[in-house]
Design an enzyme around this catalytic site. Structure first.
Site, mmCIF file in Angstrom:
data_model
loop_
_atom_site.group_PDB
_atom_site.id
_atom_site.type_symbol
_atom_site.label_atom_id
_atom_site.label_comp_id
_atom_site.label_asym_id
_atom_site.label_seq_id
_atom_site.Cartn_x
_atom_site.Cartn_y
_atom_site.Cartn_z
ATOM 1 N N SER A 45 -3.529 -3.227 -0.572
ATOM 2 C CA SER A 45 -2.412 -3.923 0.066
ATOM 3 C C SER A 45 -2.827 -5.336 0.479
ATOM 4 C CB SER A 45 -1.978 -3.116 1.294
ATOM 5 O OG SER A 45 -1.113 -3.882 2.093
ATOM 6 N N GLY A 46 -2.045 -6.332 0.034
ATOM 7 C CA GLY A 46 -2.411 -7.739 0.240
ATOM 8 C C GLY A 46 -2.566 -8.167 1.695
ATOM 9 N N HIS A 47 -1.664 -7.678 2.564
ATOM 10 C CA HIS A 47 -1.669 -8.251 3.922
ATOM 11 C C HIS A 47 -2.838 -7.775 4.784
ATOM 12 C CE1 HIS A 47 0.200 -4.971 6.526
ATOM 13 N NE2 HIS A 47 0.455 -4.480 5.323
ATOM 14 N N THR A 94 12.004 -7.444 -11.350
ATOM 15 C CA THR A 94 11.438 -8.784 -11.492
ATOM 16 C C THR A 94 10.258 -8.932 -10.540
ATOM 17 O OG1 THR A 94 13.586 -9.637 -12.103
ATOM 18 C CG2 THR A 94 11.973 -11.259 -11.351
ATOM 19 N N GLY A 149 0.813 -1.213 0.000
ATOM 20 C CA GLY A 149 0.000 0.000 0.000
ATOM 21 C C GLY A 149 0.847 1.264 0.000
ATOM 22 N N THR A 150 1.941 1.223 0.732
ATOM 23 C CA THR A 150 2.797 2.410 0.823
ATOM 24 C C THR A 150 3.340 2.776 -0.564
ATOM 25 O OG1 THR A 150 3.406 1.855 3.085
ATOM 26 C CG2 THR A 150 4.886 3.340 1.913
ATOM 27 N N ASN A 152 -7.863 3.949 8.631
ATOM 28 C CA ASN A 152 -7.288 2.793 9.321
ATOM 29 C C ASN A 152 -7.416 2.867 10.836
ATOM 30 O OD1 ASN A 152 -5.423 4.926 8.310
ATOM 31 N ND2 ASN A 152 -4.041 4.028 9.799
ATOM 32 N N CYS A 170 1.721 1.910 12.487
ATOM 33 C CA CYS A 170 2.930 2.648 12.149
ATOM 34 C C CYS A 170 3.234 3.740 13.152
ATOM 35 C CB CYS A 170 2.799 3.267 10.765
ATOM 36 S SG CYS A 170 2.238 2.088 9.572
HETATM 37 C C1 LIG Z 1 -4.892 3.195 5.024
HETATM 38 C C2 LIG Z 1 -3.544 2.589 4.810
HETATM 39 N N1 LIG Z 1 -2.800 2.972 3.757
HETATM 40 C C3 LIG Z 1 -1.595 2.447 3.513
HETATM 41 C C4 LIG Z 1 -1.046 1.494 4.344
HETATM 42 C C5 LIG Z 1 0.298 0.935 4.034
HETATM 43 O O1 LIG Z 1 0.191 -0.348 3.460
HETATM 44 P P1 LIG Z 1 1.435 -1.346 3.456
HETATM 45 O O2 LIG Z 1 1.580 -1.850 4.845
HETATM 46 O O3 LIG Z 1 1.045 -2.427 2.499
HETATM 47 O O4 LIG Z 1 2.622 -0.584 2.969
HETATM 48 C C6 LIG Z 1 -1.770 1.069 5.474
HETATM 49 C C7 LIG Z 1 -1.189 0.096 6.434
HETATM 50 O O5 LIG Z 1 -1.316 0.231 7.636
HETATM 51 C C8 LIG Z 1 -3.060 1.625 5.699
HETATM 52 O O6 LIG Z 1 -3.806 1.252 6.745
#
Ligand SMILES: Cc1ncc(COP(=O)(O)O)c(C=O)c1O
Length: 394
Positions: free
Chosen positions: A204-206, A242, A76-77, A156, A330
């Site tokens: 974001s997959g996780h 890759t 996601g980042t 989040n 985070c």
């Molecule tokens: C709203 C939101 N955006 C972006 C991210 C970042 O995703 P990733 O952990 O896959 O980098 C998060 C992860 O906490 C999120 O909650």
């Protein structure tokens, strides 16, 4: 206390989710017998290439996109960074202004801050007490130099769902592309790029049963955006390197599973969420719900307890086998109050006393009962020890 066996009650699914066994199973052959590099020209590589394209089709189907509009990233980042920096770079001649909200994830906020250091102007839209962006405020913030509007689908920390469709329409009325960070929404809400009108969407997959370090950026055709990574011709020359084939396969399988039974899954979580919220507000005094009462993710509970520190609640809960969070994963190592809660108008001391519980598919009614049975005692004990608690008879 309770006589139940000690076990982990994991209620931090907004931070991450366990990878589903079906996902791990789907990934395994791509580490071993189907290990080829998708760019190579022999059978074992073709298998890898086909698997990547199949996963692309699955991601596209899950969000109502065309496969050629889906680009795999490391999460996601990266998707957020690419959307914002990529659109900024491609539109520098047109303008130097970006609009976002004050409660975005740091992947968006810090990307914008980094652009500000390079001379970009950024408007961080305020939110109401529930964390909602007023689409009217978006309209007022637009100038003839605005090149992007970026507002998350759902938050989040507090789970508030934004009126993204209305915001996208306003952006489009001014011929400005609209990006939405849908990282927390996928797997919790139906997400469709046609219905919302998003031109760019991060996932974001996780966060929905897939592997960590996997994600995607949806880019609507004809959106002006620069490449993210220079190098080889992967991802149609826009994101070199890759491919993480096992990860991409896992992401594809996870999004397919997470979106298949979404209404049923959401209804089940919503019922547990509401029981938790009601139980906590009814049994613990001086408590308030953070975020929107209705427009909220089905799995999100975020409650502010006065006179206590979120970190002490977490430590007490950890000792009782409950994994939860104070804010976003985070920022939980930082002593700063959450930028999301302060933007909603919470004074810093109340923002510090907030607890986030986020549910997932493995949570049961028994888990909810357990949290409701232990948390009032935890808060009471911490309040007795807290210098912030008003003394009786004072
Ligand atoms: C709203 C939101 N955006 C972006 C991210 C970042 O995703 P990733 O952990 O896959 O980098 C998060 C992860 O906490 C999120 O909650």
């Amino acid at each position: 206390m309770t006589d139940r066996e000690p076990r982990l009650v994991y209620m931090d699914h907004a931070a991450t989710t366990p990878t589903r066994p079906e996902v791990v199973e789907a990934m395994l052959p791509y580490f071993t017998e189907r290990f080829g590099n998708p760019s190579s020209l022999y059978a074992v590589a073709r298998e890898a290439k086909e698997a990547v394209e199949e996963a692309r089709g699955r991601v596209a189907a899950a969000i109502g996109a065309k496969p050629e509009e889906v680009f795999f990233t490391s999460g996601g980042t990266e998707a957020d960074n690419w959307a914002i920096k990529g659109v900024a770079a491609a539109n520098r001649k047109k303008g130097d202004h970006i609009i976002t909200s004050a409660i975005e994830h740091h992947a968006v906020i810090h990307t914008c801050r980094s652009l500000e250091k390079q001379g970009w102007q950024v408007t961080y839209l305020p939110v109401d007490e529930f964390g909602r962006v007023d689409p009217g405020v978006v309209e007022e913030a637009i100038t003839d130099k605005t090149v992007l509007v970026s507002v998350m689908t759902a938050n989040n920390e507090i789970g508030t769902i934004q009126p993204v469709r209305a915001i996208a329409e306003i952006a489009h009325d001014h011929k400005i592309p609209f990006h939405t960070d849908a990282v927390q929404a996928i797997g919790a809400l139906p997400v469709n790029v046609e219905a919302t009108g998003a031109d760019l969407l991060s996932l974001s997959g996780h966060k929905f049963g897939g592997p960590k370090g996997t994600g995607a950026l949806y880019i609507r055709k004809k959106t002006r955006i620069g490449a993210f990574m220079d190098g080889g011709a992967q991802e149609r020359g826009r994101r070199a390197g890759t491919e993480n084939v096992p990860g991409i396969v896992g992401l594809g399988r996870a999004i397919e599973l997470a979106t298949a039974d979404i209404e049923e899954h959401a209804a089940r979580l919503r019922a547990m969420r509401d029981r938790l919220i009601r139980g906590l507000l009814d049994t613990i005094p001086d408590t308030r719900l953070n975020g929107h009462p209705v427009e909220r993710l089905p799995n999100n509970v975020n409650v502010a307890f006065r006179y206590v520190e979120g970190e002490s609640i977490l430590l007490s809960l950890d000792a009782l086998g409950v994994a939860a969070s104070t804010g976003s994963a985070c920022t939980s190592a930082s002593l700063e109050p959450s930028h999301v809660l302060t933007a909603c108008g919470l004074p810093p001391e109340q923002a510090h006393g907030s607890l986030r519980l986020t549910l997932g598919s493995r949570n049961t009614e028994d888990d909810v009962d357990y949290v409701l049975s232990v948390l009032p005692g935890v808060i009471e004990r911490l309040r007795q020890m807290s210098p912030l608690t008003p003394k009786r008879n004072e």
